[in-house]
Design a protein around this motif. Structure first.
Motif, PDB file in Angstrom:
ATOM      1  N   SER A 204       0.869  -1.174   0.000  1.00 15.51           N
ATOM      2  CA  SER A 204       0.000   0.000   0.000  1.00 15.51           C
ATOM      3  C   SER A 204       0.905   1.223   0.000  1.00 15.51           C
ATOM      4  O   SER A 204       2.082   1.131  -0.328  1.00 15.51           O
ATOM      5  N   GLU A 205       0.351   2.350   0.359  1.00 14.64           N
ATOM      6  CA  GLU A 205       1.132   3.576   0.320  1.00 14.64           C
ATOM      7  C   GLU A 205       1.238   4.220   1.694  1.00 14.64           C
ATOM      8  O   GLU A 205       0.473   3.917   2.610  1.00 14.64           O
ATOM      9  N   SER A 206       2.212   5.102   1.821  1.00 17.95           N
ATOM     10  CA  SER A 206       2.437   5.825   3.070  1.00 17.95           C
ATOM     11  C   SER A 206       2.982   7.202   2.724  1.00 17.95           C
ATOM     12  O   SER A 206       3.679   7.358   1.710  1.00 17.95           O
ATOM     13  N   PRO A 294      -7.720  12.221  -0.939  1.00 18.69           N
ATOM     14  CA  PRO A 294      -8.863  12.438  -0.049  1.00 18.69           C
ATOM     15  C   PRO A 294      -9.658  11.153   0.157  1.00 18.69           C
ATOM     16  O   PRO A 294     -10.053  10.493  -0.807  1.00 18.69           O
ATOM     17  N   GLY A 295      -9.843  10.746   1.411  1.00 19.74           N
ATOM     18  CA  GLY A 295     -10.801   9.696   1.725  1.00 19.74           C
ATOM     19  C   GLY A 295     -10.318   8.276   1.756  1.00 19.74           C
ATOM     20  O   GLY A 295     -11.099   7.375   2.066  1.00 19.74           O
ATOM     21  N   GLY A 296      -9.044   8.010   1.446  1.00 16.04           N
ATOM     22  CA  GLY A 296      -8.618   6.624   1.469  1.00 16.04           C
ATOM     23  C   GLY A 296      -7.215   6.415   0.941  1.00 16.04           C
ATOM     24  O   GLY A 296      -6.444   7.371   0.761  1.00 16.04           O
ATOM     25  N   VAL A 297      -6.884   5.152   0.665  1.00 14.53           N
ATOM     26  CA  VAL A 297      -5.552   4.779   0.180  1.00 14.53           C
ATOM     27  C   VAL A 297      -5.685   3.748  -0.941  1.00 14.53           C
ATOM     28  O   VAL A 297      -6.661   3.002  -0.995  1.00 14.53           O
ATOM     29  N   ASN A 298      -4.699   3.713  -1.798  1.00 10.05           N
ATOM     30  CA  ASN A 298      -4.608   2.644  -2.793  1.00 10.05           C
ATOM     31  C   ASN A 298      -3.976   1.419  -2.160  1.00 10.05           C
ATOM     32  O   ASN A 298      -3.017   1.526  -1.390  1.00 10.05           O
TER      33      ASN A 298
END
Length: 333
Positions: A204-206, A294-298
């Motif tokens: 995922s991302e950070s 905005p609102g989440g992550v990939n």
């Protein structure tokens, strides 16, 4: 008889300016939203390339790369296994159209423990690697974050390997204490992912840390890692304003230590609880998936697909996605 010329009155001019201002105010959010949608799509494509690289490497080695290899190199028996520490991203470079970077890296030597750039006693980088470890790899940047270095000696990364659900006992380092695809010395195969590859997180991302020195504040809580001296790791102990923090999250794409290239599912996406670590008496880390979207992550799953997961995802489902073999029944995400 003089010719009369028509012109705007002051009132008419002010009305036109007001209308133009209103139109700009209405259009600007739409333009910004369109730009962010494009950035989010580029971020998703970056993760898809990582997924393809992971599977190509699995085809070659019959296992995923290790989160932190923990090896002693034959030519350097005096350097402990923990200093080999090449990341999964480093092992994926030949499968990512980063062949120049791969050819430059000398992965036959430990990452640390030589002369060269010094971080502290025994942590020098081998002279062969001082240049390649500093390379910026654009694929490792999420375009919604700031494309910048935290340390000139290293190239940074927004993309992190999943080290597990992060559930108690809160240690994410070894095969006996974590349930993710990646961990210390991991040799995970697709067959080991008994929860199903479409139900298990891979990357995922950070967000990148700000660098420099800091203590915890309400404003920087999403960008730093709180450093605890001992357990327990709780929302309360990790959220004390003024606590000592690390600001180097994501600083080094080459480094397999989770602070730099790993994350877990203990905290929710973009959690308001700061990331948190403890070294003694039991090593542990809460490091959430975070993004500037905005609102989440990939989220890259083990089947190679990428999903955008909302911050409001069900907590039990989010924890379960982090494990490879928990046997949980997932909700919608």
């Amino acid at each position: 008889m003089k010719e009369r010329r028509s012109a705007f009155t002051l009132v008419e001019l002010l009305v036109v300016i007001a209308i133009v201002g209103i139109l700009v105010a209405l259009l600007l959010p739409a333009v910004q939203a369109a730009r962010e949608a494009a950035r989010r799509m580029k971020c998703s494509n970056n993760l898809k390339q990582l997924g393809l690289a992971v599977h190509n490497r699995h085809n070659s080695y019959r296992q995923f790369p290790a989160g932190d290899p923990q090896e002693v190199c034959p030519d350097y028996p005096g350097i402990p296994a923990r200093l080999y520490r090449w990341s999964a991203l480093a092992m994926l470079t030949p499968y990512l159209e980063q062949s120049n970077v791969y050819r430059s890296l000398n992965l036959e030597v430990p990452l640390y423990g030589h002369t060269g750039i010094y971080l502290g006693p025994g942590y020098g980088i081998h002279p062969d690697n001082t240049d390649p470890v500093s390379r910026v790899v654009n694929l490792f940047y999420c375009p919604s974050d700031q494309e910048r270095r935290i340390n000139e000696a290293y190239g940074p990364t927004n993309y992190k390997a999943c080290w597990g659900s992060g559930m108690p006992p809160w240690t994410i380092y070894t095969s006996s204490t974590t349930d993710g695809v990646f961990y210390e010395g991991s040799t995970t195969r697709i067959a080991d992912i008994t929860d199903g590859t479409s139900n298990t997180a891979l990357f995922s991302e950070s967000t990148l840390g700000p660098g420099g020195t800091a203590t915890l504040t309400e404003k920087n809580a999403g960008d730093v890692v709180v450093s605890l001296r001992s357990l327990p790791m709780t929302e309360a102990t990790c959220s004390v304003i003024g606590s000592s923090v690390s600001t180097t999250r994501g600083e080094r794409w080459v480094d397999g230590w989770p602070r730099y290239s790993g994350y877990d599912h203990a905290l929710m996406p973009n959690s308001r609880i700061p990331d948190c670590s403890v070294v003694s008496p039991m090593r542990g880390l809460w490091q959430a998936a975070r993004s500037r979207h905005p609102g989440g992550v990939n989220l890259l799953l083990c089947d190679g697909s990428v999903r955008f997961v909302a911050d409001s995802v069900d907590a039990e489902t989010w924890h379960a996605i982090g494990s490879r073999n928990g046997g949980e029944v997932l909700g919608e995400f």
